[in-house]
Structures are given as C-alpha cells and as structure tokens.
Design a protein around this motif. Structure first.
Motif, PDB file in Angstrom:
ATOM      1  N   ALA A 178       1.111  -1.441   0.102  1.00  7.12           N
ATOM      2  CA  ALA A 178       0.104  -0.382  -0.135  1.00  7.12           C
ATOM      3  C   ALA A 178       0.939   0.943  -0.276  1.00  7.12           C
ATOM      4  O   ALA A 178       0.701   1.754   0.829  1.00  7.12           O
ATOM      5  N   ARG A 222       4.283   2.649 -10.380  1.00  9.66           N
ATOM      6  CA  ARG A 222       4.890   1.899  -9.467  1.00  9.66           C
ATOM      7  C   ARG A 222       5.793   1.186  -8.666  1.00  9.66           C
ATOM      8  O   ARG A 222       6.706   0.174  -9.766  1.00  9.66           O
ATOM      9  N   GLY A 236       0.763   3.634  -2.546  1.00  9.98           N
ATOM     10  CA  GLY A 236      -0.136   4.408  -2.468  1.00  9.98           C
ATOM     11  C   GLY A 236       0.281   5.830  -3.886  1.00  9.98           C
ATOM     12  O   GLY A 236       0.422   6.804  -3.355  1.00  9.98           O
ATOM     13  N   HIS A 237       1.000   5.206  -4.746  1.00 10.81           N
ATOM     14  CA  HIS A 237       1.627   5.970  -6.190  1.00 10.81           C
ATOM     15  C   HIS A 237       0.942   5.374  -6.966  1.00 10.81           C
ATOM     16  O   HIS A 237       1.678   4.473  -7.714  1.00 10.81           O
ATOM     17  N   GLU A 238       0.201   6.025  -8.105  1.00 11.11           N
ATOM     18  CA  GLU A 238      -0.020   5.890  -8.883  1.00 11.11           C
ATOM     19  C   GLU A 238       0.397   6.087 -10.037  1.00 11.11           C
ATOM     20  O   GLU A 238       0.102   4.798 -11.013  1.00 11.11           O
ATOM     21  N   ARG A 250      -1.789  -5.647  -4.623  1.00 10.06           N
ATOM     22  CA  ARG A 250      -1.745  -4.228  -4.103  1.00 10.06           C
ATOM     23  C   ARG A 250      -2.842  -3.098  -3.528  1.00 10.06           C
ATOM     24  O   ARG A 250      -4.048  -3.608  -5.127  1.00 10.06           O
ATOM     25  N   ASP A 254      -7.350   1.908   1.161  1.00  9.16           N
ATOM     26  CA  ASP A 254      -7.493   1.010   0.484  1.00  9.16           C
ATOM     27  C   ASP A 254      -7.156  -0.552   0.359  1.00  9.16           C
ATOM     28  O   ASP A 254      -8.310  -1.492   0.793  1.00  9.16           O
ATOM     29  N   SER A 306      -4.324   0.615  -3.681  1.00  7.45           N
ATOM     30  CA  SER A 306      -3.639   1.887  -4.026  1.00  7.45           C
ATOM     31  C   SER A 306      -3.501   2.727  -3.333  1.00  7.45           C
ATOM     32  O   SER A 306      -2.566   3.647  -3.619  1.00  7.45           O
ATOM     33  N   THR A 307      -3.991   2.769  -2.162  1.00 11.27           N
ATOM     34  CA  THR A 307      -3.921   3.449  -1.082  1.00 11.27           C
ATOM     35  C   THR A 307      -3.617   2.598   0.615  1.00 11.27           C
ATOM     36  O   THR A 307      -4.613   1.799   0.430  1.00 11.27           O
ATOM     37  N   ASP A 363       4.955  -3.890  -5.488  1.00  5.86           N
ATOM     38  CA  ASP A 363       3.779  -3.719  -6.071  1.00  5.86           C
ATOM     39  C   ASP A 363       3.395  -4.955  -6.738  1.00  5.86           C
ATOM     40  O   ASP A 363       2.262  -5.797  -6.404  1.00  5.86           O
TER      41      ASP A 363
END
Length: 413
Positions: A239, A246, A241-243, A256, A262, A258-259, A250
């Motif tokens: 997690a 990646r 948190g970097h879209e 994986r 999440d 997203s945040t 991840d």
C-alpha cells in the motif's frame, strides 16, 4: 632540515610530511571522476556543504565537500536521500591527514537511467516467476492480527488502523515502525518483513506509505527487499499509494492496494456489510425452504387425490378375491395330493404284505426254533428229543421233536 626522498627504511624513515606530500601528489594525478550514489548526509556550514555519498548497491561510503563557489552551480533541491551523479576530485589534506572528494559538479541521476535499471530488474524478476498470479497467496477472510510496516505517526498508519477498526472493531495490529525513505528504509523494511513473517499470530502484512515522489519510493524497488517479500510465507499487501510509478514491491506483493485506506478495506471485511449478507442469506434460505415445503405439500395432496389412494377398500377387496382363488386352488391341489398319496400307500402296503413272513406262515408254514433261539432247518439241528418253539400263522406252540429219517428231498424232518 632537508627532506630525504630516498627509499624509507628503519634507519632512514620518511617524515610524516613527506608521506603526506607523496600521497597528495599521487592522488592529485587521479584527476576528476564521475560517480553515482545516494546522499546520506548533507550539512551546510559557512556556505559550504559537507556530506557523504553512499553506493546504491553495496555498503560503501565516501565523504565529499562542495565549496560555496561550486554550490551555486548545483541544483538547489539537492538534499539527503537524493540520488545523484557527481564529478569529484580526490583531495588529500596533508595537515589533517584526511581524504575528501571535492565536488566539481553534481546533478540528479537521469530519470531515464533509473527507469532503465528498474526495468531490467523488473524483467529479471518476471522471468523468475515472482510476478506470476499463481504464486500469490490468498488473503484470509478475517485476519485475527495484521502486521503493519509504516512510518511512525504517519498518516498511512492512521488511515490503515482507523479504517480497519471502523470495519471490524475487534481486529488487532502489530505495528513495526520503519523509515520509509532514505538510506535506512530498505534495511528496516526488509527486517520488519522478516520479523512479522516469523510471527505465527500475524495473518497478513501491510507495507504502507502515503505516496511520494519517484526517488523517495526507490527503496521499495530494491532487489533485496523485493526478494524478501517474495519469499515470505505470510500474505503481503503493498500500500505504497503511488499510481503514476508503481514500485516493484507492488508486482511481487500478494495484493496491491492503491492507498493505505484501500488496503484496510481490502484486508478487513465490513462487519455491517457481512451482517447484512447474513440476513440476506437467511432470508433466501427461508424463502427456498418455504417454497420447497409448499411444492412437497402440493405433491402429497396430488398423490392422495389419486383413485388408488382416495379409497382403500379396493385393496382389501382385490386381495380377498386373490386369497379365495388361492385357497380354492390350494384345496384342490391338496385333495389331489392326498388321493395320490393314499393310492401310493395302498400299493406299498400290498407289496409289503406280499413280502411279509407272516403272510407265508398264514399259508400253512411254521418257524421252528430251539430254546436257544436257533432255527431248526433239518434233522441235523435236532439232538434227540429237542424242545422247540413253533411260530404259526396265527399264534405259537411248544413241543418236542425227534429226528426220524430223511425226508422226500433227502433232508431230515
């Protein structure tokens, strides 16, 4: 005092100043070299910068200095944790006996170079099968204890715990605080994964960080950290948190997110939602059971309405006629059998009588026996006047017999 430059010996040693001068002259001949590393120390004093540069793969560090005249030509955003390439000139200070690297030029590592290295590592790990979906472990439906790796007092830690406990208040955490960027991040996160993976009470591990720029996330693409995560037996959730970019973690992680928020939602089920699902399932079961019972009741009613079950008297009547027919036939067969048996008995009786010795006696014959039971067949069986017992066709008699002479057939009588 003149400095003797001949070969040093125990009797003719070099002065320290001569050794320092020779080292300085030899190091000066090395010239300028471009090196790459990560800034692990960045101290500004009197307009100058004194810091340390660490190798990005092995444990090797050198000190460097940036004089104020050069500092104006380097990027202003350089700081601890930055990955750079620098043109350095080795400088040996004779008076202090120290070696430093004087920076002539310094800049950030090109993004293209970093991406190329990461892509090579990504391909290598993919070829080894570390990204295959088949090797990813399923997360438990309801983890009893969650291992959390994150920065101390970070927003990521607060988001994970708050959202997880809102969804399932009884969930427990075992948190290991680590650096999530900089030179300590890789070693601390790797050690935390090993520690939590060895804890039998930890059901799932979340590695959480609240995003960040590309270079700050490089530690989560470190080959050693990634391989440690791949070797863990406990499911791991990444997690970061970097879209946009990646990290390789991840790809290796079993899930994986997203945040951090999440991650909490995907690891811990919502108690309210699960209760609603239970209620819906019970309602569906009740409807299904009611429908089944209704169908079966209708089926039983249809069976009972059939003529065969509407009146049961026909069962008795039908069976009574069958019993009467069977009884009549049984009597007929019994009579025939008795008649045949009676005839057979009469026939056997006749045969038995024809063969019976008593019937022979009734025709005038007799059986003569001595008193000892022996049968008298001829005069030779008599010894003078012999008492005998005679069995006749009707009754018995006793008397005495004496031999007279041979009979008509030559035997005595």
């Amino acid at each position: 005092m003149a400095i003797e430059q001949g070969p040093p010996t125990a009797d003719n040693p070099w002065p320290v100043a001569l050794l320092g001068a020779k080292l300085r002259d030899w190091i000066d001949r090395l010239g300028t070299a471009w090196v790459e590393g990560e800034i692990t120390q960045w101290n500004v004093a009197g307009g100058n910068v004194y810091g340390k540069l660490k190798d990005v793969e092995v444990d090797a560090t050198v000190s460097f200095s940036i004089w104020s005249s050069v500092r104006s030509r380097v990027p202003a955003d350089l700081k601890q944790g930055a990955r750079v390439v620098a043109a350095v000139k080795p400088n040996y200070w004779v008076k202090g006996g120290s070696l430093t690297m004087q920076v002539v030029e310094m800049k950030h590592v090109g993004l293209g170079d970093l991406l190329e290295r990461l892509e090579r590592l990504r391909r290598t790990l993919a070829e080894e099968g570390l990204f295959d979906p088949s090797r990813k472990k399923r997360l438990p439906f309801l983890p009893h204890r969650i291992g959390l790796i994150t920065g101390k007092d970070s927003d990521a830690e607060k988001d994970v715990k708050r959202n997880a406990q809102l969804r399932w208040p009884q969930v427990e955490f075992r948190t290991v605080h680590t650096a999530v960027q900089g030179e300590r991040a890789v070693g601390e996160v790797t050690a935390a994964i090993v520690e939590l993976d060895a804890d039998p009470e930890v059901d799932v591990i979340i590695v959480a960080r609240g995003g960040g720029d590309f270079q700050n996330l490089l530690g989560f693409s470190d080959e050693g950290l990634v391989r440690t995560a791949a070797a863990a037996t406990t499911p791991i959730v990444s997690a970061i948190g970097h879209e946009a970019d990646r990290p390789i973690l991840d790809e290796v992680a079993d899930l994986r997110a997203s945040t951090p928020t999440d991650a909490a939602k995907r690891v811990v089920p919502d108690v309210a939602e699960e209760l609603a699902n239970v209620r819906q399932a019970r309602a569906r079961l009740g409807l299904r059971l009611s429908h089944t019972l209704s169908v079966e009741a209708d089926r039983i009613a249809a069976l009972r309405s059939r003529p065969a079950l509407a009146s049961t008297a026909w069962l008795v009547d039908t069976r009574a006629e069958e019993v009467a027919r069977d009884l009549s036939r049984a009597r007929e067969l019994l009579d025939r059998r008795l008649e045949r048996s009676h005839s057979e008995v009469g026939h056997l009786t006749g045969r038995l009588r024809a063969l019976s010795p008593r019937d022979t006696l009734r025709r005038g014959y007799a059986i003569v026996q001595r008193t000892d039971g022996g049968v008298v067949r001829g005069t030779e069986d008599l010894d003078g006047a012999t008492p005998v017992h005679v069995t006749l066709g009707a009754g018995t008699a006793t008397g005495t017999l004496e031999p007279e002479g041979p009979g008509p057939d030559g035997s005595g009588a």
